[in-house]
Design an enzyme around this catalytic site. Structure first.
Site, PDB file in Angstrom:
ATOM      1  CG  ASP A  12      47.843 -15.329 -21.777  1.00 55.18           C
ATOM      2  OD1 ASP A  12      47.269 -16.281 -21.726  1.00 55.18           O
ATOM      3  OD2 ASP A  12      48.753 -15.218 -20.510  1.00 55.18           O
ATOM      4  N   GLY A  13      44.795 -14.374 -22.149  1.00 59.62           N
ATOM      5  CA  GLY A  13      43.874 -14.027 -21.299  1.00 59.62           C
ATOM      6  C   GLY A  13      42.543 -14.438 -21.858  1.00 59.62           C
ATOM      7  CG  ASN A  14      41.521 -16.369 -25.590  1.00 56.76           C
ATOM      8  OD1 ASN A  14      41.843 -15.142 -25.787  1.00 56.76           O
ATOM      9  ND2 ASN A  14      42.116 -17.202 -26.788  1.00 56.76           N
ATOM     10  CD1 TRP A  17      37.593 -10.505 -22.455  1.00 57.64           C
ATOM     11  CD2 TRP A  17      36.296 -12.116 -22.882  1.00 57.64           C
ATOM     12  NE1 TRP A  17      36.630  -9.955 -23.221  1.00 57.64           N
ATOM     13  CE2 TRP A  17      35.648 -10.834 -23.580  1.00 57.64           C
ATOM     14  CE3 TRP A  17      35.389 -13.356 -23.119  1.00 57.64           C
ATOM     15  CZ2 TRP A  17      34.682 -10.735 -24.048  1.00 57.64           C
ATOM     16  CZ3 TRP A  17      34.279 -13.277 -23.864  1.00 57.64           C
ATOM     17  CH2 TRP A  17      33.746 -12.006 -24.353  1.00 57.64           C
ATOM     18  CG  ASN A  60      49.136 -23.507 -24.569  1.00 57.16           C
ATOM     19  OD1 ASN A  60      49.157 -22.798 -25.338  1.00 57.16           O
ATOM     20  ND2 ASN A  60      49.280 -23.172 -23.221  1.00 57.16           N
ATOM     21  NE  ARG A  63      45.758 -24.044 -21.365  1.00 57.08           N
ATOM     22  CZ  ARG A  63      45.732 -22.844 -21.815  1.00 57.08           C
ATOM     23  NH1 ARG A  63      44.602 -22.413 -22.216  1.00 57.08           N
ATOM     24  NH2 ARG A  63      46.549 -21.443 -21.382  1.00 57.08           N
ATOM     25  NE  ARG A 186      53.660 -16.711 -17.612  1.00 56.62           N
ATOM     26  CZ  ARG A 186      52.789 -16.796 -16.355  1.00 56.62           C
ATOM     27  NH1 ARG A 186      53.344 -16.084 -15.268  1.00 56.62           N
ATOM     28  NH2 ARG A 186      51.575 -16.965 -16.373  1.00 56.62           N
TER      29      ARG A 186
END
Ligand code: IPE
Ligand code: IPE
Ligand code: MG
Length: 241
Positions: A12-14, A17, A60, A63, A186
Protein backbone atom coordinates in the site's frame (compact mmCIF):
# COMPACT_ATOMS: atom_id res chain seq x y z
CA UNK A 1 17.36 -16.63 12.92
CA UNK A 2 13.85 -17.93 12.57
CA UNK A 3 12.80 -17.40 8.95
CA UNK A 4 9.16 -17.37 7.88
CA UNK A 5 8.06 -19.89 5.27
CA UNK A 6 5.11 -17.90 4.00
CA UNK A 7 4.99 -14.11 3.88
CA UNK A 8 2.09 -12.01 2.60
CA UNK A 9 2.30 -8.32 1.76
CA UNK A 10 -0.31 -5.57 1.50
CA UNK A 11 1.57 -3.32 -0.91
CA UNK A 12 0.00 0.00 0.00
CA UNK A 13 0.95 3.64 -0.51
CA UNK A 14 1.60 3.96 -4.24
CA UNK A 15 -0.86 6.83 -4.72
CA UNK A 16 0.49 8.82 -1.78
CA UNK A 17 4.05 8.26 -2.92
CA UNK A 18 3.22 9.83 -6.28
CA UNK A 19 1.03 12.69 -5.03
CA UNK A 20 3.70 13.58 -2.46
CA UNK A 21 5.95 14.24 -5.45
CA UNK A 22 3.31 16.17 -7.39
CA UNK A 23 2.97 13.27 -9.83
CA UNK A 24 -0.10 11.37 -11.04
CA UNK A 25 -1.04 8.22 -9.06
CA UNK A 26 -0.03 5.88 -11.86
CA UNK A 27 3.58 6.89 -11.42
CA UNK A 28 3.40 5.40 -7.89
CA UNK A 29 2.12 2.14 -9.36
CA UNK A 30 4.95 2.11 -11.87
CA UNK A 31 7.65 2.52 -9.21
CA UNK A 32 5.73 0.19 -6.87
CA UNK A 33 5.99 -2.53 -9.52
CA UNK A 34 9.78 -2.20 -9.28
CA UNK A 35 9.52 -2.75 -5.51
CA UNK A 36 7.45 -5.88 -6.15
CA UNK A 37 10.08 -7.15 -8.55
CA UNK A 38 12.86 -6.57 -6.01
CA UNK A 39 10.94 -8.22 -3.15
CA UNK A 40 10.05 -11.27 -5.28
CA UNK A 41 13.69 -11.69 -6.22
CA UNK A 42 14.88 -11.28 -2.60
CA UNK A 43 12.25 -13.68 -1.26
CA UNK A 44 13.36 -16.26 -3.83
CA UNK A 45 17.02 -15.82 -2.91
CA UNK A 46 16.13 -16.29 0.76
CA UNK A 47 14.33 -19.52 -0.23
CA UNK A 48 10.98 -18.54 1.22
CA UNK A 49 8.44 -21.23 0.38
CA UNK A 50 5.61 -18.82 -0.41
CA UNK A 51 5.09 -15.12 -1.06
CA UNK A 52 1.55 -13.78 -1.45
CA UNK A 53 1.13 -10.25 -2.81
CA UNK A 54 -2.08 -8.23 -2.48
CA UNK A 55 -2.05 -6.70 -5.92
CA UNK A 56 -5.68 -5.65 -6.38
CA UNK A 57 -8.54 -6.06 -3.93
CA UNK A 58 -12.14 -6.66 -4.96
CA UNK A 59 -12.91 -3.19 -3.62
CA UNK A 60 -10.15 -1.61 -5.74
CA UNK A 61 -12.44 -2.21 -8.74
CA UNK A 62 -14.31 0.91 -7.60
CA UNK A 63 -11.35 3.00 -8.75
CA UNK A 64 -11.37 4.94 -12.01
CA UNK A 65 -11.19 3.00 -15.29
CA UNK A 66 -8.07 4.96 -16.08
CA UNK A 67 -6.20 3.90 -12.94
CA UNK A 68 -7.33 0.29 -13.30
CA UNK A 69 -6.34 0.28 -16.98
CA UNK A 70 -2.90 1.46 -16.02
CA UNK A 71 -2.53 -1.21 -13.33
CA UNK A 72 -3.54 -3.96 -15.78
CA UNK A 73 -1.16 -2.67 -18.46
CA UNK A 74 1.63 -2.68 -15.88
CA UNK A 75 0.76 -6.23 -14.87
CA UNK A 76 0.80 -7.37 -18.53
CA UNK A 77 4.17 -5.75 -19.01
CA UNK A 78 5.70 -7.38 -15.92
CA UNK A 79 4.31 -10.83 -16.55
CA UNK A 80 5.91 -10.83 -19.97
CA UNK A 81 9.16 -9.24 -18.90
CA UNK A 82 9.75 -11.31 -15.75
CA UNK A 83 8.65 -14.74 -16.97
CA UNK A 84 12.07 -16.02 -17.95
CA UNK A 85 13.82 -14.86 -14.82
CA UNK A 86 11.05 -16.29 -12.63
CA UNK A 87 11.38 -19.61 -14.45
CA UNK A 88 15.15 -19.58 -14.05
CA UNK A 89 14.64 -19.09 -10.30
CA UNK A 90 12.13 -21.95 -10.06
CA UNK A 91 9.22 -19.69 -9.08
CA UNK A 92 5.72 -21.11 -9.50
CA UNK A 93 3.02 -18.47 -10.09
CA UNK A 94 -0.62 -18.68 -9.05
CA UNK A 95 -3.49 -16.23 -8.93
CA UNK A 96 -5.80 -16.08 -5.94
CA UNK A 97 -9.05 -14.13 -6.08
CA UNK A 98 -10.55 -14.06 -9.53
CA UNK A 99 -9.50 -13.13 -13.03
CA UNK A 100 -13.03 -12.87 -14.43
CA UNK A 101 -13.34 -9.10 -14.14
CA UNK A 102 -9.86 -8.49 -15.59
CA UNK A 103 -9.41 -7.41 -19.23
CA UNK A 104 -9.18 -10.42 -21.61
CA UNK A 105 -5.56 -9.61 -22.46
CA UNK A 106 -4.53 -9.67 -18.79
CA UNK A 107 -6.49 -12.89 -18.24
CA UNK A 108 -4.63 -14.66 -21.03
CA UNK A 109 -1.31 -13.19 -19.95
CA UNK A 110 -1.88 -14.59 -16.44
CA UNK A 111 -2.96 -18.00 -17.74
CA UNK A 112 0.03 -18.21 -20.08
CA UNK A 113 2.45 -17.19 -17.33
CA UNK A 114 0.95 -19.64 -14.84
CA UNK A 115 1.37 -22.42 -17.44
CA UNK A 116 4.91 -21.25 -18.27
CA UNK A 117 5.93 -21.40 -14.58
CA UNK A 118 3.88 -24.41 -13.60
CA UNK A 119 6.85 -26.75 -13.17
CA UNK A 120 8.64 -24.35 -10.78
CA UNK A 121 9.82 -26.24 -7.72
CA UNK A 122 10.95 -23.21 -5.73
CA UNK A 123 8.90 -20.42 -4.16
CA UNK A 124 5.18 -20.20 -4.82
CA UNK A 125 4.32 -16.63 -5.79
CA UNK A 126 0.62 -15.95 -5.36
CA UNK A 127 -0.80 -12.75 -6.79
CA UNK A 128 -4.09 -11.74 -5.21
CA UNK A 129 -6.28 -10.10 -7.87
CA UNK A 130 -9.89 -9.08 -7.33
CA UNK A 131 -9.35 -10.80 -4.01
CA UNK A 132 -11.90 -10.58 -1.21
CA UNK A 133 -11.11 -12.48 2.00
CA UNK A 134 -14.70 -12.83 3.19
CA UNK A 135 -15.83 -14.09 -0.22
CA UNK A 136 -13.06 -16.68 -0.18
CA UNK A 137 -14.48 -18.01 3.11
CA UNK A 138 -18.11 -17.90 1.98
CA UNK A 139 -17.21 -19.73 -1.26
CA UNK A 140 -15.46 -22.38 0.85
CA UNK A 141 -18.61 -22.68 3.01
CA UNK A 142 -20.71 -23.21 -0.13
CA UNK A 143 -18.49 -26.08 -1.24
CA UNK A 144 -18.57 -27.66 2.23
CA UNK A 145 -22.37 -27.33 2.23
CA UNK A 146 -22.43 -29.16 -1.12
CA UNK A 147 -20.36 -32.00 0.38
CA UNK A 148 -22.90 -32.31 3.18
CA UNK A 149 -25.88 -32.07 0.79
CA UNK A 150 -24.51 -34.88 -1.39
CA UNK A 151 -23.88 -37.04 1.67
CA UNK A 152 -20.08 -37.01 1.25
CA UNK A 153 -19.81 -35.88 4.88
CA UNK A 154 -21.94 -35.11 7.91
CA UNK A 155 -22.38 -31.55 9.23
CA UNK A 156 -20.87 -32.55 12.58
CA UNK A 157 -17.72 -33.79 10.80
CA UNK A 158 -16.82 -30.26 9.57
CA UNK A 159 -13.53 -29.11 11.11
CA UNK A 160 -11.12 -26.21 10.55
CA UNK A 161 -9.27 -28.46 8.12
CA UNK A 162 -12.46 -29.05 6.09
CA UNK A 163 -12.80 -25.31 5.52
CA UNK A 164 -9.05 -24.71 4.99
CA UNK A 165 -9.05 -27.42 2.31
CA UNK A 166 -11.54 -25.38 0.29
CA UNK A 167 -9.54 -22.15 0.39
CA UNK A 168 -7.41 -20.94 -2.50
CA UNK A 169 -4.34 -21.15 -0.28
CA UNK A 170 -4.80 -24.88 0.38
CA UNK A 171 -1.46 -25.90 -1.10
CA UNK A 172 0.54 -23.23 0.76
CA UNK A 173 2.30 -23.41 4.12
CA UNK A 174 0.67 -21.61 7.07
CA UNK A 175 0.95 -17.84 6.80
CA UNK A 176 3.75 -16.73 9.15
CA UNK A 177 4.10 -13.02 8.53
CA UNK A 178 1.93 -10.24 7.10
CA UNK A 179 3.64 -7.00 6.11
CA UNK A 180 1.63 -3.86 5.34
CA UNK A 181 3.37 -0.78 3.98
CA UNK A 182 1.89 2.71 3.77
CA UNK A 183 1.16 3.33 7.44
CA UNK A 184 -2.39 1.98 7.82
CA UNK A 185 -2.85 -0.68 10.48
CA UNK A 186 -5.69 -2.64 8.93
CA UNK A 187 -6.20 -5.85 7.01
CA UNK A 188 -8.46 -4.55 4.20
CA UNK A 189 -10.11 -7.94 3.66
CA UNK A 190 -6.89 -9.85 2.95
CA UNK A 191 -6.38 -13.51 3.97
CA UNK A 192 -8.80 -13.32 6.90
CA UNK A 193 -8.77 -17.02 7.71
CA UNK A 194 -5.06 -17.51 7.05
CA UNK A 195 -4.02 -14.70 9.41
CA UNK A 196 -5.01 -16.66 12.54
CA UNK A 197 -1.48 -16.96 13.97
CA UNK A 198 0.51 -14.72 11.62
CA UNK A 199 2.78 -12.03 13.00
CA UNK A 200 1.78 -8.56 11.80
CA UNK A 201 4.34 -6.00 10.66
CA UNK A 202 3.17 -2.50 9.82
CA UNK A 203 5.51 0.11 8.42
CA UNK A 204 4.89 3.74 7.42
CA UNK A 205 7.22 3.27 4.43
CA UNK A 206 5.23 3.70 1.23
CA UNK A 207 5.36 0.70 -1.10
CA UNK A 208 7.48 2.31 -3.87
CA UNK A 209 10.14 3.00 -1.22
CA UNK A 210 9.98 -0.51 0.27
CA UNK A 211 12.98 -2.39 -1.10
CA UNK A 212 15.14 -5.43 -0.25
CA UNK A 213 16.76 -3.79 2.81
CA UNK A 214 13.32 -2.93 4.27
CA UNK A 215 12.13 -6.47 3.64
CA UNK A 216 15.14 -7.83 5.52
CA UNK A 217 14.31 -5.55 8.48
CA UNK A 218 10.77 -6.97 8.55
CA UNK A 219 12.11 -10.54 8.41
CA UNK A 220 14.52 -9.73 11.20
CA UNK A 221 11.66 -8.42 13.36
CA UNK A 222 9.83 -11.67 12.67
CA UNK A 223 12.92 -13.64 13.67
CA UNK A 224 12.82 -12.00 17.10
CA UNK A 225 9.18 -12.84 17.78
CA UNK A 226 8.35 -15.65 20.11
CA UNK A 227 5.43 -17.44 18.53
CA UNK A 228 3.44 -19.15 21.24
CA UNK A 229 0.38 -20.54 19.43
CA UNK A 230 -1.53 -20.35 22.70
CA UNK A 231 1.20 -21.95 24.83
CA UNK A 232 2.72 -20.31 27.91
CA UNK A 233 5.71 -18.02 27.47
CA UNK A 234 8.93 -20.02 27.49
CA UNK A 235 11.62 -17.36 27.28
CA UNK A 236 11.10 -16.04 30.88
CA UNK A 237 13.62 -17.26 33.41
CA UNK A 238 11.59 -16.45 36.51
CA UNK A 239 10.54 -19.98 37.41
CA UNK A 240 7.17 -21.15 38.70
CA UNK A 241 3.78 -20.30 37.12
C1 IPE B 1 -1.73 0.28 -3.33
O1 IPE B 1 -1.52 1.65 -3.34
C2 IPE B 1 -1.94 -0.26 -4.71
C3 IPE B 1 -3.33 -0.68 -4.99
C4 IPE B 1 -4.30 -0.70 -4.13
C5 IPE B 1 -3.62 -1.10 -6.34
P1 IPE B 1 -2.71 2.69 -3.34
O2 IPE B 1 -3.06 2.99 -4.75
O3 IPE B 1 -3.82 2.23 -2.46
O4 IPE B 1 -1.98 3.94 -2.71
P2 IPE B 1 -2.55 4.93 -1.60
O5 IPE B 1 -2.96 4.09 -0.43
O6 IPE B 1 -3.72 5.64 -2.24
O7 IPE B 1 -1.40 5.82 -1.31
C1 IPE C 1 -5.27 -2.70 0.06
O1 IPE C 1 -5.00 -1.36 -0.13
C2 IPE C 1 -5.26 -3.41 -1.25
C3 IPE C 1 -3.96 -3.50 -1.92
C4 IPE C 1 -2.83 -3.03 -1.48
C5 IPE C 1 -3.97 -4.20 -3.18
P1 IPE C 1 -6.17 -0.26 -0.20
O2 IPE C 1 -5.52 1.04 -0.38
O3 IPE C 1 -7.17 -0.67 -1.23
O4 IPE C 1 -6.85 -0.43 1.23
P2 IPE C 1 -7.73 0.58 2.06
O5 IPE C 1 -8.75 1.15 1.09
O6 IPE C 1 -6.79 1.64 2.55
O7 IPE C 1 -8.32 -0.23 3.16
MG1 MG D 1 -4.13 2.42 -0.42
Amino acid sequence: MNQPQHVAIIMDGNGRWASGRGMPRYHGHRVGAESAREIVRTAGELKLKALTLYTLSGDNFKRSKRELGFIFALLDHYLLRERQELQKNGVCLRVIGSIERLPPKTQSMLQETEAYLQAGKGMVLSIALDYHGRSEISAACQRVAELVATGAMQANEITDATVANQLQTVALPELDLLIRTGGEQRISNFLLWQLAYAELYFTPTLWPDFRAADFLVALEAFGKCERRFGLEQVSMTTGSP
